[in-house]
Design a protein around this motif. Sequence first.
Motif, PDB file in Angstrom:
ATOM      1  N   ARG A   8       6.071   4.101  11.755  1.00 11.11           N
ATOM      2  CA  ARG A   8       4.887   4.349  10.925  1.00 11.11           C
ATOM      3  C   ARG A   8       3.721   3.512  11.436  1.00 11.11           C
ATOM      4  O   ARG A   8       3.870   2.345  11.749  1.00 11.11           O
ATOM      5  N   ASN A   9       2.578   4.134  11.489  1.00  9.22           N
ATOM      6  CA  ASN A   9       1.381   3.454  11.945  1.00  9.22           C
ATOM      7  C   ASN A   9       0.629   2.921  10.731  1.00  9.22           C
ATOM      8  O   ASN A   9       0.353   3.661   9.789  1.00  9.22           O
ATOM      9  N   ARG A  10       0.289   1.645  10.752  1.00  8.60           N
ATOM     10  CA  ARG A  10      -0.374   1.023   9.611  1.00  8.60           C
ATOM     11  C   ARG A  10      -1.753   1.637   9.359  1.00  8.60           C
ATOM     12  O   ARG A  10      -2.152   1.818   8.209  1.00  8.60           O
ATOM     13  N   ALA A  11      -2.470   2.007  10.406  1.00  7.81           N
ATOM     14  CA  ALA A  11      -3.800   2.598  10.237  1.00  7.81           C
ATOM     15  C   ALA A  11      -3.702   3.963   9.563  1.00  7.81           C
ATOM     16  O   ALA A  11      -4.497   4.281   8.666  1.00  7.81           O
ATOM     17  N   ILE A  12      -2.739   4.752   9.960  1.00  5.74           N
ATOM     18  CA  ILE A  12      -2.550   6.065   9.333  1.00  5.74           C
ATOM     19  C   ILE A  12      -2.153   5.885   7.870  1.00  5.74           C
ATOM     20  O   ILE A  12      -2.588   6.655   6.995  1.00  5.74           O
ATOM     21  N   ALA A  13      -1.350   4.886   7.564  1.00  9.19           N
ATOM     22  CA  ALA A  13      -0.959   4.635   6.179  1.00  9.19           C
ATOM     23  C   ALA A  13      -2.183   4.271   5.336  1.00  9.19           C
ATOM     24  O   ALA A  13      -2.307   4.720   4.195  1.00  9.19           O
ATOM     25  N   TRP A  14      -3.088   3.473   5.885  1.00  6.42           N
ATOM     26  CA  TRP A  14      -4.311   3.117   5.148  1.00  6.42           C
ATOM     27  C   TRP A  14      -5.190   4.341   4.930  1.00  6.42           C
ATOM     28  O   TRP A  14      -5.747   4.537   3.849  1.00  6.42           O
ATOM     29  N   ILE A  15      -5.310   5.192   5.933  1.00  6.22           N
ATOM     30  CA  ILE A  15      -6.115   6.413   5.799  1.00  6.22           C
ATOM     31  C   ILE A  15      -5.504   7.331   4.742  1.00  6.22           C
ATOM     32  O   ILE A  15      -6.221   7.869   3.888  1.00  6.22           O
ATOM     33  N   ALA A  16      -4.197   7.505   4.776  1.00  4.40           N
ATOM     34  CA  ALA A  16      -3.529   8.355   3.786  1.00  4.40           C
ATOM     35  C   ALA A  16      -3.668   7.771   2.386  1.00  4.40           C
ATOM     36  O   ALA A  16      -3.894   8.501   1.417  1.00  4.40           O
ATOM     37  N   GLY A  17      -3.541   6.462   2.264  1.00  6.92           N
ATOM     38  CA  GLY A  17      -3.709   5.808   0.966  1.00  6.92           C
ATOM     39  C   GLY A  17      -5.115   5.973   0.433  1.00  6.92           C
ATOM     40  O   GLY A  17      -5.320   6.246  -0.755  1.00  6.92           O
ATOM     41  N   PHE A  19      -7.188   8.387   1.195  1.00  3.77           N
ATOM     42  CA  PHE A  19      -7.320   9.797   0.840  1.00  3.77           C
ATOM     43  C   PHE A  19      -6.712  10.063  -0.540  1.00  3.77           C
ATOM     44  O   PHE A  19      -7.308  10.769  -1.360  1.00  3.77           O
ATOM     45  N   CYS A  20      -5.552   9.494  -0.813  1.00  2.00           N
ATOM     46  CA  CYS A  20      -4.908   9.683  -2.119  1.00  2.00           C
ATOM     47  C   CYS A  20      -5.753   9.089  -3.239  1.00  2.00           C
ATOM     48  O   CYS A  20      -5.893   9.695  -4.305  1.00  2.00           O
ATOM     49  N   VAL A  21      -6.318   7.910  -3.006  1.00  2.00           N
ATOM     50  CA  VAL A  21      -7.177   7.292  -4.017  1.00  2.00           C
ATOM     51  C   VAL A  21      -8.403   8.157  -4.274  1.00  2.00           C
ATOM     52  O   VAL A  21      -8.834   8.325  -5.420  1.00  2.00           O
ATOM     53  N   VAL A  24      -7.401  11.169  -6.451  1.00  2.00           N
ATOM     54  CA  VAL A  24      -7.220  10.777  -7.847  1.00  2.00           C
ATOM     55  C   VAL A  24      -8.576  10.531  -8.506  1.00  2.00           C
ATOM     56  O   VAL A  24      -8.795  10.935  -9.657  1.00  2.00           O
ATOM     57  N   ALA A  25      -9.508   9.903  -7.799  1.00  2.00           N
ATOM     58  CA  ALA A  25     -10.836   9.658  -8.357  1.00  2.00           C
ATOM     59  C   ALA A  25     -11.569  10.963  -8.655  1.00  2.00           C
ATOM     60  O   ALA A  25     -12.206  11.106  -9.708  1.00  2.00           O
ATOM     61  N   VAL A  26     -11.455  11.935  -7.758  1.00  2.00           N
ATOM     62  CA  VAL A  26     -12.104  13.235  -7.990  1.00  2.00           C
ATOM     63  C   VAL A  26     -11.475  13.938  -9.182  1.00  2.00           C
ATOM     64  O   VAL A  26     -12.182  14.519 -10.020  1.00  2.00           O
ATOM     65  N   LEU A  27     -10.160  13.876  -9.306  1.00  2.00           N
ATOM     66  CA  LEU A  27      -9.505  14.512 -10.447  1.00  2.00           C
ATOM     67  C   LEU A  27      -9.918  13.853 -11.760  1.00  2.00           C
ATOM     68  O   LEU A  27     -10.133  14.544 -12.768  1.00  2.00           O
TER      69      LEU A  27
END
Length: 51
Positions: A8-17, A19-21, A24-27
Amino acid sequence: MSARVGGRNRAIAWIAGFFCVCVVAVLLWLAQPAGPALVQLIGDGLRNSMP
């Protein structure tokens, strides 16, 4: 300390996190107009539950 998963790439995990935040904010932003109606519905239900 968090467990690291192999491959797992830490940078991709931060980008995905991030994106998820954002999703949730838009919803939450889209659900704002239903807030007062939900509070009223809960209040009416609590008022009617007690004799």
